[in-house]
Design a protein around this motif. Structure first.
Motif, PDB file in Angstrom:
ATOM      1  N   VAL A 369       0.839  -1.194   0.000  1.00 22.05           N
ATOM      2  CA  VAL A 369       0.000   0.000   0.000  1.00 22.05           C
ATOM      3  C   VAL A 369       0.876   1.247   0.000  1.00 22.05           C
ATOM      4  CG1 VAL A 369      -1.883   1.202   1.192  1.00 22.05           C
ATOM      5  CG2 VAL A 369      -1.693  -1.295   1.360  1.00 22.05           C
ATOM      6  N   LYS A 370       0.621   2.169  -0.918  1.00 19.78           N
ATOM      7  CA  LYS A 370       1.361   3.434  -0.922  1.00 19.78           C
ATOM      8  C   LYS A 370       1.068   4.203   0.368  1.00 19.78           C
ATOM      9  CE  LYS A 370       1.865   4.107  -5.910  1.00 19.78           C
ATOM     10  NZ  LYS A 370       1.782   5.042  -7.048  1.00 19.78           N
ATOM     11  N   ASN A 371       2.011   5.063   0.747  1.00 20.23           N
ATOM     12  CA  ASN A 371       1.861   5.750   2.024  1.00 20.23           C
ATOM     13  C   ASN A 371       0.619   6.631   2.095  1.00 20.23           C
ATOM     14  OD1 ASN A 371       3.905   7.343   0.221  1.00 20.23           O
ATOM     15  ND2 ASN A 371       3.053   8.901   1.569  1.00 20.23           N
ATOM     16  N   GLY A 372       0.164   7.136   0.945  1.00 18.17           N
ATOM     17  CA  GLY A 372      -1.035   7.967   0.912  1.00 18.17           C
ATOM     18  C   GLY A 372      -2.028   7.451  -0.104  1.00 18.17           C
ATOM     19  N   PRO A 373      -3.259   7.926  -0.067  1.00 19.20           N
ATOM     20  CA  PRO A 373      -4.307   7.366  -0.923  1.00 19.20           C
ATOM     21  C   PRO A 373      -4.297   7.844  -2.368  1.00 19.20           C
ATOM     22  CG  PRO A 373      -5.233   9.044   0.516  1.00 19.20           C
ATOM     23  CD  PRO A 373      -3.799   8.869   0.931  1.00 19.20           C
ATOM     24  N   ILE A 374      -3.442   8.804  -2.724  1.00 16.22           N
ATOM     25  CA  ILE A 374      -3.378   9.255  -4.121  1.00 16.22           C
ATOM     26  C   ILE A 374      -2.133   8.715  -4.794  1.00 16.22           C
ATOM     27  CG2 ILE A 374      -3.254  11.249  -5.674  1.00 16.22           C
ATOM     28  CD1 ILE A 374      -6.013  10.838  -4.595  1.00 16.22           C
ATOM     29  N   ASP A 375      -0.971   9.372  -4.608  1.00 14.89           N
ATOM     30  CA  ASP A 375       0.194   8.895  -5.361  1.00 14.89           C
ATOM     31  C   ASP A 375       1.467   9.631  -4.997  1.00 14.89           C
ATOM     32  OD1 ASP A 375       1.783   7.596  -7.184  1.00 14.89           O
ATOM     33  OD2 ASP A 375       0.929   8.533  -8.949  1.00 14.89           O
ATOM     34  N   GLN A 377       2.569  11.989  -3.157  1.00 13.26           N
ATOM     35  CA  GLN A 377       2.610  13.445  -3.201  1.00 13.26           C
ATOM     36  C   GLN A 377       3.569  14.016  -2.150  1.00 13.26           C
ATOM     37  OE1 GLN A 377       0.708  15.284  -5.709  1.00 13.26           O
ATOM     38  NE2 GLN A 377       1.039  13.159  -6.304  1.00 13.26           N
ATOM     39  N   PRO A 378       3.972  15.289  -2.319  1.00 17.58           N
ATOM     40  CA  PRO A 378       4.832  15.902  -1.302  1.00 17.58           C
ATOM     41  C   PRO A 378       4.259  15.786   0.109  1.00 17.58           C
ATOM     42  CG  PRO A 378       4.802  17.272  -3.248  1.00 17.58           C
ATOM     43  CD  PRO A 378       3.807  16.179  -3.493  1.00 17.58           C
ATOM     44  N   ARG A 379       2.919  15.844   0.198  1.00 12.46           N
ATOM     45  CA  ARG A 379       2.266  15.543   1.475  1.00 12.46           C
ATOM     46  C   ARG A 379       0.900  14.939   1.203  1.00 12.46           C
ATOM     47  NH1 ARG A 379       3.072  19.732   5.193  1.00 12.46           N
ATOM     48  NH2 ARG A 379       4.359  18.349   6.480  1.00 12.46           N
ATOM     49  N   GLU A 380       0.621  13.829   1.873  1.00  8.49           N
ATOM     50  CA  GLU A 380      -0.694  13.204   1.872  1.00  8.49           C
ATOM     51  C   GLU A 380      -0.994  12.714   3.285  1.00  8.49           C
ATOM     52  OE1 GLU A 380      -1.763  10.347  -1.233  1.00  8.49           O
ATOM     53  OE2 GLU A 380       0.200  10.643  -2.147  1.00  8.49           O
ATOM     54  N   PRO A 381      -2.260  12.642   3.659  1.00  7.39           N
ATOM     55  CA  PRO A 381      -2.583  11.901   4.882  1.00  7.39           C
ATOM     56  C   PRO A 381      -2.289  10.426   4.643  1.00  7.39           C
ATOM     57  CG  PRO A 381      -4.586  12.491   3.696  1.00  7.39           C
ATOM     58  CD  PRO A 381      -3.453  13.179   2.991  1.00  7.39           C
TER      59      PRO A 381
END
Length: 715
Positions: A369-375, A377-381
């Motif tokens: 699983v990627k660290n964030g739900p989009i891709d 990004q410089p910052r994602e939850p």
């Protein structure tokens, strides 16, 4: 060889070594001369009396590493009568005189102990395997490189995560998808006959930070790598890596039975397909007994998968898991899926596809699983899946290569991003259910755990393009070993190993590294903005892009800027993606007043004149953040210019020039984004933020058709 030729040869070797160090090839394993005479005298005495027990290829690698270090530190040979001694051996093989004083029962197969005995006269590195001894040796050398006192050491370490893997997005033609440091280091055409020294040095570097696996090929897989010709090439690499404890993995293209096996289908429930994969696994393991398994990208961005046949991800993953299970292999099945046919918020789709299957995957399947739900990004939850699949092993996927963070042109210390994600609380099992505890198997208790990092390595002389890109490779390895390490600790460690132990260098440069990630967020995607990079190559700003064939490929999809405001509403009044998180998070983030400002526009669409906590409007804060990012890069450049005396001339100049590029591009980001968003806000720029140098049309006209890392198969 006559005397004259000997001198010439020696000078050649010396110049080659110095050139290599100057260009950064030696990474953090540059064992520099120790000038502190008292320290050098004390430490070198241990190296004059080494008892290395064993005769495996790993023991040979330890012996060679000690010799390299001894030469680099310029240790002199003490007389044989010296009292200090270094003993390296597995616990079972230790001399009786020291064996009883050390316990290794809790260290597993990879953990190590470094302990000083007999008032510091005897230093012992031990563990339960030769690989543990290798890790311990690198641990000791790390202490010496930092000039720490080794005569009173009492270190006991074991990795908290089992599978610590680099993912290479390398293609068989040697291009690297999202790679910014040249071509692939795997010279497939000349393998297996030509074994380049880089392969061994790659293994050394990874072992030194505890990485124990490498996926050699791109997730956008080519089934050719599964043919006998290429298995033979992979076998040659596995042989080089084996002494360093590194398993090889391959990406499995789901349609391979059709493309190389003459079948008419790749349906995972088809008997012939299942048999094909079992036979393929047997074929690979016959050549590479310690082969790790497969990484799979399926039904994502055009890649084939089980959905093509009306089957689920469980059907596909478990079929492959069945094939490798007899060989103790694993399947790393990526959860990066989204569909152009699904009108739902892209941030929700992976959760929707995988969470209903919690507990149904085979025991040897890791969902990556990627660290964030989009891709990336410089910052994602953090990705909500981390808090929603208690019965499934989840493997973290970080991106070390800087696809969305300025490529290898920008200095961005990613361990700060990694740490931010790992310490986020998922509330999966009440408070303090951090992401780190999910992926290391603490919550719930499980053995199969993993962390993957998309590699930033290429044929650049310093491996990573930007000299400071090495810190991201290093930091990933250290956090994969221990996801509770602090980014600041990693930064200090890497700086001391790579450049200098002088606090006048280490302290300001540590601050620079720690602040660098926030700088890039500020000048690219502040306050929760995301995915507003230019199309395809993701280089530079492109918030205006709205003409791509799939809505979720367009930046306008994510920022939703209009006359009313900006941001993506993911509350119940919008996409309701927030409901995928645990209740405490959902309740806190449901209101913009209680949402952390760093995620504000990720979860909310707000008016331009929305008043933020500092009493200023959203527009003013947005503009000031863009300016802050530029100012932070100016400060980074100013700090670096003061560091000239601590680094070699080549690296100093390269970093200086790259920081100049970064400053120029930070201004570009600020000017382009504010020019575009201002046409919606219709508000003046606040004091301290200069007017853009060019028109919006100018920024929109910029094209980069040959930017590195472009591929038609996006990740």
């Amino acid at each position: 060889m006559n005397f004259k030729k000997t001198i010439v040869f020696a000078l050649f070797i010396l110049l080659t070594f110095n050139s290599s160090a100057q260009e950064g090839y030696d990474l953090w394993l540059d064992y520099k001369k120790i000038n502190e005479l008292e320290y050098k005298e004390k430490v070198s005495s241990y190296f004059s009396n080494i008892e290395l027990i064993g005769n495996s290829s790993t023991i040979a690698a330890i012996r060679e590493e000690l010799q390299i270090a001894k030469a680099g530190f310029e240790f002199k040979n003490h007389k044989s009568g010296t009292s200090n001694k270094l003993i390296i051996g597995t616990h079972n093989n230790l001399p009786v005189s020291v064996k009883g004083e050390i316990k290794t029962d809790s260290l597993g197969d990879e953990g190590y102990s470094i302990i000083a005995l007999e008032k510091g006269e005897t230093l012992v590195i031990t563990g339960n395997s030769d690989i543990a001894l290798l890790y311990g040796t690198f641990g000791l050398l790390r202490e010496i490189q930092q000039r720490n006192n080794i005569s009173n050491l009492e270190i006991e370490e074991e990795p908290k995560i089992q599978k610590r893997v680099l993912n290479h997005w390398d293609n068989l033609d040697r291009t690297v998808e999202r790679g910014y440091a040249g071509f692939s280091i795997w010279d497939w055409h000349h393998l297996p006959g030509l074994i380049k020294p880089e392969y061994k040095d790659y293994a050394r570097a990874n072992a030194s930070i505890g990485i124990n696996g490498t996926v050699l090929t791109n997730v956008n897989a080519n089934s050719l790598v599964l043919t006998p010709q290429y298995i033979d090439k992979v076998k040659a690499l596995a042989k080089v890596f084996r002494p360093y404890g590194i398993q090889v993995y391959l990406t499995a293209r789901f349609s391979a039975p059709m493309e190389t096996g003459d079948l008419e289908t790749a349906d995972p429930l088809n008997k012939e397909v299942r048999e094909w994969w079992k036979n393929k696994a047997d074929e690979i393991y016959a050549e590479i007994p310690d082969f790790g398994g497969f990484l799979v990208k399926a039904n994502s961005e055009g890649q084939p998968g089980p959905n093509n046949y009306g089957r689920s991800h469980v059907d596909g993953a478990n079929m492959l898991a069945e094939a490798v299970a007899p060989h103790d292999g694993i399947i790393m099945w990526r959860a990066f899926v989204y569909s152009e046919d699904d009108p739902d918020d892209r941030a929700k789709q992976a959760f929707s596809e995988f969470v209903p299957f919690d507990g149904k995957f085979a025991d040897n399947v890791l969902i990556q699983v990627k660290n964030g739900p989009i891709d990336f990004q410089p910052r994602e939850p953090f990705h909500p899946m981390f808090g929603a699949m208690p019965n499934t092993p989840l493997m973290m996927e970080f991106q070390i290569t800087q696809e969305y963070l300025g490529f290898s042109s920008h200095l961005v210390f990613l361990p700060q991003l990694f740490e931010e994600t790992l310490k986020e609380d998922t509330y999966a099992n009440g408070e303090n259910s951090t992401v780190a505890k999910i992926i290391d198997g603490t919550l719930p208790n499980r053995e199969l755990t993993g962390m993957a990092g998309v590699a930033n390595i290429g044929t650049a002389k310093n491996w990573t393009g930007h000299p400071f890109g090495q810190a991201n490779w290093y930091g990933f390895g250290r956090l994969a070993w221990d996801p509770y390490m602090k980014a600041r600790e990693i930064a200090r460690e890497w700086l001391r190993l790579t450049f200098s132990n002088d606090e006048d260098f280490v302290q300001p440069m540590t601050d620079l590294l720690i602040d660098s990630r926030e700088a890039v967020v500020n000048y690219m995607t502040p306050l929760g903005l995301h995915h507003i990079m230019a199309t395809g190559h993701h280089y530079g700003p492109g918030p205006w892009v709205d003409n791509l064939s799939r809505p979720e490929w367009n930046p306008v999809y994510y920022h939703n800027a209009d006359k009313k405001g900006i941001g993506f509403d993911r509350t119940t009044s919008g996409s309701d993606a927030l409901s995928q998180y645990a209740k405490p998070i959902e309740e806190k983030y449901d209101s913009p007043e209680t949402t952390p400002e760093k995620y504000l526009l990720w979860f909310h669409h707000l008016p331009w004149d929305y008043e933020m906590k500092n009493g200023k409007t959203l527009w003013t804060n947005l503009a000031l953040h863009y300016q802050m990012g530029v100012d932070q890069v100016k400060e980074m450049l100013s700090t670096w210019k003061k560091m000239e005396q601590y680094v070699n001339e080549q690296e100093f100049e390269k970093v200086r020039m790259l920081l100049e590029i970064q400053l120029k591009e930070a201004k570009w980001w600020r000017n382009a984004c504010l020019s575009y968003f201002q046409k919606f806000s219709d508000m003046e720029l606040p004091a301290g933020v200069p007017e853009p140098e060019h028109s919006l049309e100018y920024y929109k006209s910029l094209e980069f058709p040959y930017a590195p890392g472009i591929s038609p198969s996006w990740n």
